[in-house]
Scaffold this motif. Structure first.
Motif, PDB file in Angstrom:
ATOM      1  N   HIS A  48      40.843  40.668  27.046  1.00  0.00           N
ATOM      2  CA  HIS A  48      41.299  41.904  27.758  1.00  0.00           C
ATOM      3  C   HIS A  48      40.879  42.587  29.217  1.00  0.00           C
ATOM      4  O   HIS A  48      38.714  42.972  28.495  1.00  0.00           O
ATOM      5  CB  HIS A  48      41.310  43.381  26.961  1.00  0.00           C
ATOM      6  CG  HIS A  48      42.728  43.375  25.496  1.00  0.00           C
ATOM      7  ND1 HIS A  48      44.026  44.162  26.297  1.00  0.00           N
ATOM      8  CD2 HIS A  48      42.780  42.965  24.924  1.00  0.00           C
ATOM      9  CE1 HIS A  48      44.614  43.590  25.200  1.00  0.00           C
ATOM     10  NE2 HIS A  48      44.341  42.241  24.505  1.00  0.00           N
ATOM     11  N   LEU A  49      40.887  43.026  30.130  1.00  0.00           N
ATOM     12  CA  LEU A  49      40.022  43.906  30.702  1.00  0.00           C
ATOM     13  C   LEU A  49      39.294  44.987  30.459  1.00  0.00           C
ATOM     14  O   LEU A  49      37.821  45.586  31.363  1.00  0.00           O
ATOM     15  CB  LEU A  49      40.988  43.797  32.498  1.00  0.00           C
ATOM     16  CG  LEU A  49      41.446  43.090  32.674  1.00  0.00           C
ATOM     17  CD1 LEU A  49      42.358  42.775  34.329  1.00  0.00           C
ATOM     18  CD2 LEU A  49      40.481  41.983  33.686  1.00  0.00           C
ATOM     19  N   THR A  63      36.259  42.817  29.312  1.00  0.00           N
ATOM     20  CA  THR A  63      35.102  42.364  30.373  1.00  0.00           C
ATOM     21  C   THR A  63      34.678  43.161  31.490  1.00  0.00           C
ATOM     22  O   THR A  63      33.440  43.201  31.976  1.00  0.00           O
ATOM     23  CB  THR A  63      35.907  41.566  31.040  1.00  0.00           C
ATOM     24  OG1 THR A  63      37.347  41.303  31.044  1.00  0.00           O
ATOM     25  CG2 THR A  63      36.723  40.223  29.759  1.00  0.00           C
ATOM     26  N   SER A  94      34.846  42.734  39.576  1.00  0.00           N
ATOM     27  CA  SER A  94      35.877  42.106  39.029  1.00  0.00           C
ATOM     28  C   SER A  94      36.425  40.750  38.793  1.00  0.00           C
ATOM     29  O   SER A  94      37.337  40.082  37.982  1.00  0.00           O
ATOM     30  CB  SER A  94      37.255  42.619  40.333  1.00  0.00           C
ATOM     31  OG  SER A  94      36.439  42.091  41.910  1.00  0.00           O
ATOM     32  N   THR A  95      36.066  39.948  39.558  1.00  0.00           N
ATOM     33  CA  THR A  95      36.306  39.181  39.991  1.00  0.00           C
ATOM     34  C   THR A  95      35.552  37.723  38.050  1.00  0.00           C
ATOM     35  O   THR A  95      35.767  37.154  37.245  1.00  0.00           O
ATOM     36  CB  THR A  95      34.893  37.666  40.372  1.00  0.00           C
ATOM     37  OG1 THR A  95      34.185  38.512  40.809  1.00  0.00           O
ATOM     38  CG2 THR A  95      35.569  38.455  41.838  1.00  0.00           C
ATOM     39  N   ILE A 114      38.227  39.883  35.274  1.00  0.00           N
ATOM     40  CA  ILE A 114      39.246  38.723  35.400  1.00  0.00           C
ATOM     41  C   ILE A 114      39.322  36.996  35.115  1.00  0.00           C
ATOM     42  O   ILE A 114      39.909  36.310  34.078  1.00  0.00           O
ATOM     43  CB  ILE A 114      39.802  38.317  37.096  1.00  0.00           C
ATOM     44  CG1 ILE A 114      40.234  40.144  37.113  1.00  0.00           C
ATOM     45  CG2 ILE A 114      41.340  38.136  37.027  1.00  0.00           C
ATOM     46  CD1 ILE A 114      41.018  40.063  38.385  1.00  0.00           C
ATOM     47  N   ARG A 115      37.836  36.047  35.236  1.00  0.00           N
ATOM     48  CA  ARG A 115      37.844  35.073  35.098  1.00  0.00           C
ATOM     49  C   ARG A 115      37.506  34.682  33.800  1.00  0.00           C
ATOM     50  O   ARG A 115      37.924  34.057  33.027  1.00  0.00           O
ATOM     51  CB  ARG A 115      36.560  34.147  36.148  1.00  0.00           C
ATOM     52  CG  ARG A 115      35.756  32.961  35.317  1.00  0.00           C
ATOM     53  CD  ARG A 115      34.416  32.396  36.144  1.00  0.00           C
ATOM     54  NE  ARG A 115      35.365  32.436  37.478  1.00  0.00           N
ATOM     55  CZ  ARG A 115      34.123  33.975  38.123  1.00  0.00           C
ATOM     56  NH1 ARG A 115      33.376  34.837  37.357  1.00  0.00           N
ATOM     57  NH2 ARG A 115      34.457  33.441  39.286  1.00  0.00           N
ATOM     58  N   ALA A 135      39.049  37.134  30.710  1.00  0.00           N
ATOM     59  CA  ALA A 135      40.183  37.391  30.684  1.00  0.00           C
ATOM     60  C   ALA A 135      41.006  36.570  31.309  1.00  0.00           C
ATOM     61  O   ALA A 135      41.272  36.222  29.613  1.00  0.00           O
ATOM     62  CB  ALA A 135      40.370  38.886  30.357  1.00  0.00           C
ATOM     63  N   ALA A 136      40.858  36.461  31.817  1.00  0.00           N
ATOM     64  CA  ALA A 136      42.601  34.996  32.471  1.00  0.00           C
ATOM     65  C   ALA A 136      41.915  33.413  31.336  1.00  0.00           C
ATOM     66  O   ALA A 136      43.816  33.063  31.266  1.00  0.00           O
ATOM     67  CB  ALA A 136      42.063  34.549  33.787  1.00  0.00           C
TER      68      ALA A 136
END
Length: 224
Positions: free
Chosen positions: A99-100, A103, A156-157, A160-161, A163-164
């Motif tokens: 989850h963002l 992270t 953000s990178t 997102i990295r 979490a994704a």
């Protein structure tokens, strides 16, 4: 019944509409017996040797005698992310690192503290970092914009990295698991072996993503 694939990552699943499954982030530490921390064993020796190896690597990235104790926060970050990544591989345990909310909570304060410290104490170095050495004069305004944007999107990178990558493997395991009841016995056996292979792959991803998050955060700190 699962309404959609992403409902397995829904943090609000309790009867009282409370996000109690976020407690899985720290519940594992409560289950570890006190003997693990007080009495030396082979497991603790292996873990200490791994941490010492990582300490040597992170120390080379920071390359400053004043930052010798700074590796502690990065080793703690790696341990925390690695613990939560592995905990999410067990059945019916909430994967908080997918989850963002979590992270970004890890990435944003670290990035912001590095940035504030750098601009207050090393202002000229931070301005010089916006202009790579050897840039042609015609490209200087564009390079300043590009470097500024790349610095701003770093948290953000990072978030997102992590979490994704955690979501992708769990979604694939969920998709394969939902097709099991409709398959024949030979196909079901193949499906089980495929899920075992994916579970091994997810274990490797859990280690790699924790390592990548920590290394990139260390590199961002070393630029200040």
């Amino acid at each position: 019944m699962m309404m959609n694939l992403f409902s397995v990552f829904d943090p609000s699943t309790s009867a009282l509409n409370l996000s109690l499954n976020w407690l899985s982030t720290l519940s594992g530490l409560m289950l570890i017996p006190m003997m693990f921390w007080l009495i030396p064993s082979r497991y603790t020796m292996i873990w200490i040797s791994i941490l010492l190896t990582l300490h040597q690597e992170l120390k080379l990235l920071l390359y400053s005698p004043r930052n010798m104790g700074a590796t502690l926060i990065f080793l703690s970050l790696l341990t925390f992310i690695l613990f939560n990544n592995f905990l999410g591989l067990f059945p019916y345990i909430f994967t908080s690192s997918s989850h963002l909310t979590m992270t970004l909570t890890l990435a944003l304060p670290l990035w912001l503290s590095f940035l504030i410290y750098g601009w207050i104490n090393h202002t000229q170095h931070m301005f010089a970092h916006l202009m790579p050495q050897g840039t042609p004069p015609a490209l200087m305004p564009f390079m300043v914009c590009i470097e500024t944007i790349s610095n701003l999107i770093r948290p953000s990178t990072l978030a997102i990295r992590l979490a994704a990558n955690m979501i992708a493997g769990h979604l694939l395991l969920t998709l394969l698991g939902n097709t099991g009841p409709s398959l024949s016995l030979p196909l079901t056996s193949i499906l089980i072996f495929s899920q075992m292979a994916l579970l091994i792959l997810e274990s490797a991803v859990a280690i790699i993503q924790a390592y990548v998050f920590t290394i990139l955060t260390t590199l961002y700190a070393s630029e200040i």
